[in-house]
Design a protein around this motif. Structure first.
Motif, PDB file in Angstrom:
ATOM      1  N   ARG A 160      -2.243  -1.487 -11.265  1.00  0.00           N
ATOM      2  CA  ARG A 160      -2.091  -0.132 -10.734  1.00  0.00           C
ATOM      3  C   ARG A 160      -2.551  -0.039  -9.283  1.00  0.00           C
ATOM      4  O   ARG A 160      -1.933   0.582  -8.472  1.00  0.00           O
ATOM      5  CB  ARG A 160      -2.862   0.857 -11.590  1.00  0.00           C
ATOM      6  N   ARG A 161      -3.679  -0.641  -9.007  1.00  0.00           N
ATOM      7  CA  ARG A 161      -4.165  -0.595  -7.621  1.00  0.00           C
ATOM      8  C   ARG A 161      -5.074  -1.806  -7.381  1.00  0.00           C
ATOM      9  O   ARG A 161      -6.240  -1.817  -7.758  1.00  0.00           O
ATOM     10  CB  ARG A 161      -4.913   0.702  -7.341  1.00  0.00           C
ATOM     11  N   PRO A 162      -4.523  -2.832  -6.791  1.00  0.00           N
ATOM     12  CA  PRO A 162      -5.347  -4.002  -6.500  1.00  0.00           C
ATOM     13  C   PRO A 162      -6.470  -3.649  -5.529  1.00  0.00           C
ATOM     14  O   PRO A 162      -6.304  -2.795  -4.663  1.00  0.00           O
ATOM     15  CB  PRO A 162      -4.376  -4.998  -5.884  1.00  0.00           C
ATOM     16  N   ILE A 163      -7.588  -4.284  -5.712  1.00  0.00           N
ATOM     17  CA  ILE A 163      -8.734  -4.040  -4.847  1.00  0.00           C
ATOM     18  C   ILE A 163      -9.085  -5.370  -4.163  1.00  0.00           C
ATOM     19  O   ILE A 163      -9.862  -6.151  -4.694  1.00  0.00           O
ATOM     20  CB  ILE A 163      -9.939  -3.514  -5.656  1.00  0.00           C
ATOM     21  N   PRO A 164      -8.460  -5.659  -3.031  1.00  0.00           N
ATOM     22  CA  PRO A 164      -8.717  -6.935  -2.361  1.00  0.00           C
ATOM     23  C   PRO A 164     -10.197  -7.106  -2.022  1.00  0.00           C
ATOM     24  O   PRO A 164     -10.852  -6.176  -1.559  1.00  0.00           O
ATOM     25  CB  PRO A 164      -7.868  -6.856  -1.089  1.00  0.00           C
ATOM     26  N   GLY A 165     -10.708  -8.290  -2.295  1.00  0.00           N
ATOM     27  CA  GLY A 165     -12.079  -8.605  -1.946  1.00  0.00           C
ATOM     28  C   GLY A 165     -13.121  -8.103  -2.916  1.00  0.00           C
ATOM     29  O   GLY A 165     -14.308  -8.315  -2.718  1.00  0.00           O
ATOM     30  N   HIS A 166     -12.703  -7.415  -3.984  1.00  0.00           N
ATOM     31  CA  HIS A 166     -13.650  -6.898  -4.958  1.00  0.00           C
ATOM     32  C   HIS A 166     -13.541  -7.713  -6.248  1.00  0.00           C
ATOM     33  O   HIS A 166     -12.448  -8.063  -6.671  1.00  0.00           O
ATOM     34  CB  HIS A 166     -13.376  -5.425  -5.279  1.00  0.00           C
ATOM     35  N   PRO A 167     -14.652  -7.971  -6.905  1.00  0.00           N
ATOM     36  CA  PRO A 167     -14.595  -8.728  -8.163  1.00  0.00           C
ATOM     37  C   PRO A 167     -13.952  -7.912  -9.275  1.00  0.00           C
ATOM     38  O   PRO A 167     -13.906  -6.680  -9.223  1.00  0.00           O
ATOM     39  CB  PRO A 167     -16.069  -9.006  -8.477  1.00  0.00           C
ATOM     40  N   PHE A 168     -13.454  -8.623 -10.290  1.00  0.00           N
ATOM     41  CA  PHE A 168     -12.770  -7.917 -11.375  1.00  0.00           C
ATOM     42  C   PHE A 168     -13.695  -6.969 -12.122  1.00  0.00           C
ATOM     43  O   PHE A 168     -13.236  -6.029 -12.764  1.00  0.00           O
ATOM     44  CB  PHE A 168     -12.107  -8.899 -12.344  1.00  0.00           C
TER      45      PHE A 168
END
Length: 58
Positions: free
Chosen positions: A27-35
């Motif tokens: 839905r919304r990737p969060i680059p640089g953030h852990p899962f």
């Protein structure tokens, strides 16, 4: 379409040994953030797509 694809594989390779049903929902990737930062409801939605998609594809 699926039947003709399977027939082509059988003709060229002699059969199908493994079939993987795969689906993905982002839905919304969060680059640089852990899962771990992904909200639980988004995990639930992704799991639902993967599990129900495989179940319904047969």
């Amino acid at each position: 379409m699926i039947q003709s694809a399977v027939a082509a594989v059988v003709e060229r390779r002699g059969g199908v040994d493994v079939l993987v049903a795969n689906a993905e929902l982002i839905r919304r990737p969060i680059p640089g953030h852990p899962f771990e930062d992904i909200p639980v409801q988004e995990w639930v939605s992704a799991l639902r797509v993967n599990i129900q998609g495989a179940r319904c594809s047969g």
